[in-house]
Design an enzyme around this catalytic site. Structure first.
Site, mmCIF file in Angstrom:
data_model
loop_
_atom_site.group_PDB
_atom_site.id
_atom_site.type_symbol
_atom_site.label_atom_id
_atom_site.label_comp_id
_atom_site.label_asym_id
_atom_site.label_seq_id
_atom_site.Cartn_x
_atom_site.Cartn_y
_atom_site.Cartn_z
ATOM 1 N N CYS A 117 1.087 -1.143 -0.144
ATOM 2 C CA CYS A 117 0.294 -0.204 0.471
ATOM 3 C C CYS A 117 0.958 1.282 0.068
ATOM 4 O O CYS A 117 1.859 1.406 0.683
ATOM 5 C CB CYS A 117 -0.878 -0.015 0.786
ATOM 6 S SG CYS A 117 -2.151 1.587 1.535
ATOM 7 N N GLY A 220 1.478 -5.988 -12.459
ATOM 8 C CA GLY A 220 1.076 -4.594 -12.642
ATOM 9 C C GLY A 220 1.054 -4.590 -14.677
ATOM 10 O O GLY A 220 1.517 -5.385 -15.550
#
Ligand SMILES: Cc1cc2nc3c(=O)[nH]c(=O)nc-3n(C[C@H](O)[C@H](O)[C@H](O)COP(=O)(O)O)c2cc1C
Length: 396
Positions: A117, A220
């Site tokens: 995060c 990603g």
């Protein structure tokens, strides 16, 4: 997916991806996304594809305190197997306790820990993507969580590091492996990159070289099945984790299963398995809304929650701004049906419906506690400060 007893493994065909005792014949994971990957969305994705579908991030302290919303968020529908929960936390004892609760109450078949995060209110207190910098604390968390998990496989999801001068993924990957994690997943950006630019897939290849005894999952910028195939080829990773690419396109999991599952044809561009006409997209949107209403047990809340998905579903399709705005105001399924009824069919628009969606943004300097980067060991009193990083956050 099967969870096979060890004795059955000798004769079964090799699975595409094994995470502890969980054998997946398609090496695909739905990325945990706060506010998105609730039971409704996971069920919808599963209806199209195969793989492992991870929950929204759950704060371990809230779980230990049995916060009512959290207890609801960790529930799975009976059709969901394997069940997967992602935990977030900073305190080894609290995380271990949350893991113990999940295991003792048989609430999941897989647990993932979130160390990715990048949100300032979390990294400022040393949580999220800032935490693996304190490698001793990171190892302690993973070791204690693995121990508490027992036979339930525990995995780690992380970023490359804090910024390009403070990379952590290789150390953290090896530490997770040593601590007994069942797999590691890398979102190939640093915290400072946030969601900007392109994920650096070469880092996934490096991690695959460094971590040799457990699967390495790449994450990603997978926007299509072709991207997933390319990531696996270029990096040698054992599986892919797909986030934003499936927003408004849950059928991407069907395309991924066709490209990477047991019936995949080696070589060549993956062929689309879905004809995503506007009529098809309308049906998927309607189904998502209906599942959200079921999940919230509240028609108004479900219809409010589907609002954030409108632009993603209809990206590239001839659905005008007024209609989109009206869909984003609807508060009953009947209203949604009436509005969808005014939209005719149209062919799949091609490239306009593809590509980037969801978070993007620009790089930002990562907020960190004072002196955080001076040492990789945790100093006195840091634990108390870090507990402030256990507030609810919006993922990462
Ligand atoms: C809306 C949103 C919420 C997210 N929430 C979480 C989360 O709760 N836990 C987590 O580990 N990552 C979270 N992420 C990061 C994703 O899991 C994933 O690592 C990231 O989006 C990169 O993958 P992608 O390029 O396929 O989207 C979130 C991302 C988005 C866009």
């Amino acid at each position: 997916m099967t969870i096979a007893p060890d004795s059955a493994l000798d004769t079964a065909p090799a699975p595409a991806l094994r995470i502890g005792p969980i054998a997946l014949d398609t090496p695909v994971v739905l990325a945990p996304m706060a506010g998105i990957t609730n039971t409704a969305f996971r069920r919808l994705c599963r209806e199209y594809g195969a793989g492992l579908y991870v929950s929204e991030m759950i704060t371990s302290r809230a779980l230990v305190e049995r916060n009512a919303i959290t207890m609801r968020l960790i529930q799975h529908h009976e059709s969901e197997t394997p069940r997967s929960i992602q935990l977030y936390g900073v305190d080894p004892a609290t995380i271990a306790e949350a893991v113990r609760i999940i295991v003792a109450e048989d609430r999941a078949d897989h647990i993932d820990l979130n160390f990715g995060c990048p949100v300032p209110k979390v990294t400022r207190k040393g949580g999220g993507a800032a935490l693996p910098w304190k490698i001793g604390l990171f190892s302690d968390i993973v070791q204690r969580a693995v121990k508490a998990a027992g036979d339930v496989p525990l995995t780690v999801k992380m970023r490359k590091g804090i910024n390009k001068d403070h990379l952590t993924f290789l150390d953290a990957g090896r530490a997770a492996e040593d601590a007994g994690a069942a797999a590691v997943a890398l979102h190939a950006r640093t915290a400072s990159e946030y969601y900007s630019g392109h994920a650096d897939w070469s880092a996934i290849g490096e991690l695959k070289q460094a971590v040799t005894s457990i699967p390495v999952l790449g994450n990603g910028d997978i926007w299509s099945a072709a991207d997933a195939v390319r990531m696996m080829e270029e990096t040698g990773c054992d599986g892919v984790v797909v986030g934003r690419g499936c927003l408004g396109r849950p059928w991407l999991f069907g395309e991924l299963a066709a490209a990477l599952g047991p019936s995949a044809q080696p070589g060549g561009e993956p062929a689309p398995v879905v004809d995503a006409t506007l009529g098809f997209v309308k049906d998927a949107f309607r189904r998502h809304a209906e599942l959200l209403v079921e999940f919230f047990e509240d028609e108004d809340r479900g219809c409010k929650d589907i609002r954030k998905h409108v632009a993603w579903y209809f990206k590239g399709y001839p659905v005008g701004g007024e209609l989109r705005a009206a869909l984003a105001r609807a508060s009953t399924l009947q209203e949604i049906d009436d509005l969808l009824g005014t939209i005719g069919d149209a062919p799949y628009p091609g490239v306009g419906a593809e590509g980037q969606r969801g978070r993007a943004g620009s790089p930002k300097r990562t907020a960190l506690p004072e002196g955080w980067l001076d040492s990789r060991e945790i100093g006195e009193g840091v634990g108390d400060m870090m507990r402030g990083a256990e507030t609810e956050n919006d993922g990462g």
